[in-house]
Design an enzyme around this catalytic site. Structure first.
Site, PDB file in Angstrom:
ATOM      1  N   THR A 169       0.801  -1.226   0.000  1.00 54.83           N
ATOM      2  CA  THR A 169       0.000   0.000   0.000  1.00 54.83           C
ATOM      3  C   THR A 169       0.838   1.282   0.000  1.00 54.83           C
ATOM      4  OG1 THR A 169      -0.168  -0.127   2.406  1.00 54.83           O
ATOM      5  CG2 THR A 169      -1.999  -1.051   1.141  1.00 54.83           C
ATOM      6  N   TYR A 177       1.158   1.545  -8.275  1.00 56.22           N
ATOM      7  CA  TYR A 177       0.247   0.935  -7.290  1.00 56.22           C
ATOM      8  C   TYR A 177      -1.116   0.659  -7.925  1.00 56.22           C
ATOM      9  CZ  TYR A 177      -3.102   0.899  -3.371  1.00 56.22           C
ATOM     10  OH  TYR A 177      -4.130   0.579  -2.505  1.00 56.22           O
TER      11      TYR A 177
HETATM   12  N1  NAP Z   1      -5.031   2.697   2.769  1.00 57.63           N
HETATM   13  C1  NAP Z   1      -5.800   3.268   1.855  1.00 57.63           C
HETATM   14  O1  NAP Z   1      -6.005   4.495   1.831  1.00 57.63           O
HETATM   15  C2  NAP Z   1      -6.481   2.416   0.799  1.00 57.63           C
HETATM   16  C3  NAP Z   1      -7.240   3.056  -0.200  1.00 57.63           C
HETATM   17  C4  NAP Z   1      -7.881   2.272  -1.151  1.00 57.63           C
HETATM   18  C5  NAP Z   1      -7.768   0.884  -1.095  1.00 57.63           C
HETATM   19  N2  NAP Z   1      -7.027   0.302  -0.137  1.00 57.63           N
HETATM   20  C6  NAP Z   1      -6.911  -1.158  -0.141  1.00 57.63           C
HETATM   21  O2  NAP Z   1      -7.523  -1.660   1.053  1.00 57.63           O
HETATM   22  C7  NAP Z   1      -6.845  -2.834   1.489  1.00 57.63           C
HETATM   23  C8  NAP Z   1      -6.450  -2.699   2.949  1.00 57.63           C
HETATM   24  O3  NAP Z   1      -5.591  -1.563   3.069  1.00 57.63           O
HETATM   25  P1  NAP Z   1      -5.086  -1.033   4.481  1.00 57.63           P
HETATM   26  O4  NAP Z   1      -5.320   0.431   4.503  1.00 57.63           O
HETATM   27  O5  NAP Z   1      -5.631  -1.883   5.589  1.00 57.63           O
HETATM   28  O6  NAP Z   1      -3.536  -1.295   4.299  1.00 57.63           O
HETATM   29  P2  NAP Z   1      -2.378  -1.342   5.395  1.00 57.63           P
HETATM   30  O7  NAP Z   1      -2.837  -0.759   6.678  1.00 57.63           O
HETATM   31  O8  NAP Z   1      -1.165  -0.816   4.730  1.00 57.63           O
HETATM   32  O9  NAP Z   1      -2.215  -2.915   5.613  1.00 57.63           O
HETATM   33  C9  NAP Z   1      -1.702  -3.745   4.637  1.00 57.63           C
HETATM   34  C10 NAP Z   1      -1.223  -4.998   5.316  1.00 57.63           C
HETATM   35  O10 NAP Z   1      -0.643  -5.826   4.303  1.00 57.63           O
HETATM   36  C11 NAP Z   1       0.530  -6.368   4.856  1.00 57.63           C
HETATM   37  N3  NAP Z   1       1.496  -6.765   3.840  1.00 57.63           N
HETATM   38  C12 NAP Z   1       2.272  -5.984   3.057  1.00 57.63           C
HETATM   39  N4  NAP Z   1       3.078  -6.745   2.298  1.00 57.63           N
HETATM   40  C13 NAP Z   1       2.801  -8.023   2.625  1.00 57.63           C
HETATM   41  C14 NAP Z   1       3.322  -9.276   2.208  1.00 57.63           C
HETATM   42  N5  NAP Z   1       4.299  -9.385   1.307  1.00 57.63           N
HETATM   43  N6  NAP Z   1       2.808 -10.400   2.738  1.00 57.63           N
HETATM   44  C15 NAP Z   1       1.823 -10.328   3.680  1.00 57.63           C
HETATM   45  N7  NAP Z   1       1.313  -9.180   4.139  1.00 57.63           N
HETATM   46  C16 NAP Z   1       1.805  -8.046   3.610  1.00 57.63           C
HETATM   47  C17 NAP Z   1       1.098  -5.283   5.724  1.00 57.63           C
HETATM   48  O11 NAP Z   1       1.985  -5.865   6.622  1.00 57.63           O
HETATM   49  P3  NAP Z   1       3.109  -5.006   7.361  1.00 57.63           P
HETATM   50  O12 NAP Z   1       2.368  -4.289   8.439  1.00 57.63           O
HETATM   51  O13 NAP Z   1       4.057  -6.020   7.841  1.00 57.63           O
HETATM   52  O14 NAP Z   1       3.674  -4.081   6.335  1.00 57.63           O
HETATM   53  C18 NAP Z   1      -0.169  -4.742   6.379  1.00 57.63           C
HETATM   54  O15 NAP Z   1      -0.478  -5.469   7.554  1.00 57.63           O
HETATM   55  C19 NAP Z   1      -5.675  -3.034   0.510  1.00 57.63           C
HETATM   56  O16 NAP Z   1      -6.055  -3.944  -0.490  1.00 57.63           O
HETATM   57  C20 NAP Z   1      -5.481  -1.663  -0.101  1.00 57.63           C
HETATM   58  O17 NAP Z   1      -4.905  -1.743  -1.395  1.00 57.63           O
HETATM   59  C21 NAP Z   1      -6.396   1.027   0.829  1.00 57.63           C
END
Ligand code: NAP
Length: 298
Positions: free
Chosen positions: A61, A124
């Site tokens: 992300t 991304y």
């Molecule tokens: N954040 C936003 O504003 C946003 C906006 C639109 C859509 N989304 C989508 O919503 C979903 C959830 O996002 P979020 O905000 O909860 O993201 P987040 O807080 O960044 O969490 C992502 C998680 O994925 C884990 N991760 C990263 N690389 C990995 C790997 N190689 N293997 C296993 N785990 C891994 C991270 O682990 P670590 O903690 O160890 O890094 C983290 O726990 C995602 O699909 C994202 O693309 C997010």
């Protein structure tokens, strides 16, 4: 029924641990137990766990960093969902996945609907679109939720950054020509659980629910309006701040260059989600207020 949650420690993953718990036996894994970069091991983990539902909240992300790490972002955001989808297809499991407003280029004047043409303008966004496409092409039963501007009490996000900066600085410059809807991880997790429950209860006819849905809070704002709302609420709660809401100045995105381009219009219509599942998305202010009440009290 066994549910396998991946990405348990992220903003959405953390809330899903709560929201999915009443739906069945929940196994929650983080990066240490299931690394989405290691596709062979991921397939082994799926075979060993044998879930009926996979919920994938893990993703690469770091939007700006992805510009210089495209292969890594692709392995996590596109390659791994393809592995999950193949398991789901073979085992007639449900796959729940999350995608983003960044699959669009932002040039549409109104809110995007699910079947609008995608055209990501960042690495991304492209990797997330490739992940969506891999799931669609696999033919597995899936709920892919596109969301935007995610925030939560746990984890890093724009609202918490604005609060920190308002404590440190006398004034802030914030982008005022990008539009979207701040969406809470709580809302995403709760809505996921409701939709998944409906799909599971519907049995075979639940297959018709398979597809992409826009899942964002109601209403819209710019980053500038969002920042002002956060700082105003924090001030009302008595948080000592150097910058007031009035000292948050609007700037165009062109004055805040970042490695990755972002869409000017991130608005997404939730009509499909609301009509299919009988839901009503609350205004974005509802959960932002809850966030501030929660983090400012502690
Ligand atoms: N954040 C936003 O504003 C946003 C906006 C639109 C859509 N989304 C989508 O919503 C979903 C959830 O996002 P979020 O905000 O909860 O993201 P987040 O807080 O960044 O969490 C992502 C998680 O994925 C884990 N991760 C990263 N690389 C990995 C790997 N190689 N293997 C296993 N785990 C891994 C991270 O682990 P670590 O903690 O160890 O890094 C983290 O726990 C995602 O699909 C994202 O693309 C997010």
């Amino acid at each position: 029924m066994k549910i396998l949650l991946l990405g348990k420690d992220g903003q959405v993953g953390w809330e899903l641990q709560r929201a999915l718990a009443p739906l069945g036996e929940l196994v929650s894994l983080g990066r240490a137990e299931a690394d989405l970069e290691d596709h062979a091991k991921l397939a082994q983990t799926l075979a060993a766990q044998a879930p009926s539902v996979i919920v994938n909240a893990a993703a690469y992300t770091a939007v700006d960093k992805a510009e210089s790490e495209p292969d890594k972002a692709a392995r996590i955001n596109a390659g791994a969902p393809a592995v999950l989808a193949e398991y789901a297809r073979q085992h007639k499991a449900w796959l729940v996945h999350y995608s983003t407003d960044y699959v669009f280029d932002g040039s549409k004047s109104g809110p995007y609907v699910e079947h609008d043409a995608t055209n990501p303008i960042s690495v991304y966004g492209k990797t997330k679109r490739d992940g969506e496409a891999a799931i669609e092409q696999s033919g597995c039963r899936h709920l892919t939720f596109r969301t935007s501007w995610v925030f939560a009490a746990r984890g890093g996000n724009f609202a918490k950054t604005m609060l920190r900066l308002a404590k440190e600085r006398d004034s802030l410059n914030v982008v005022a020509d990008q539009f979207g809807a701040p969406t809470s991880a709580e809302l995403i997790a709760d809505t996921t659980a409701l939709c998944l429950h409906a799909a599971l209860q519907a049995g075979k006819s639940g297959n018709e629910l398979s597809g992409i849905y826009h899942l964002v809070a109601a209403g819209e704002c710019t980053w500038h309006e969002y920042a002002r709302f956060v700082i105003d609420r924090a001030a009302q709660l008595g948080v000592p701040l150097k910058a007031s809401a009035e000292q948050v100045k609007p700037i165009p995105a062109s004055q805040y260059p970042t490695p990755a381009k972002r869409p000017a219009n991130s608005r997404m219509a939730t009509t499909r989600l609301e009509q299919t599942f009988g839901l009503k998305m609350p205004p974005w202010q509802h959960h932002v207020t809850r966030l501030l009440d929660e983090i400012c009290a502690s």
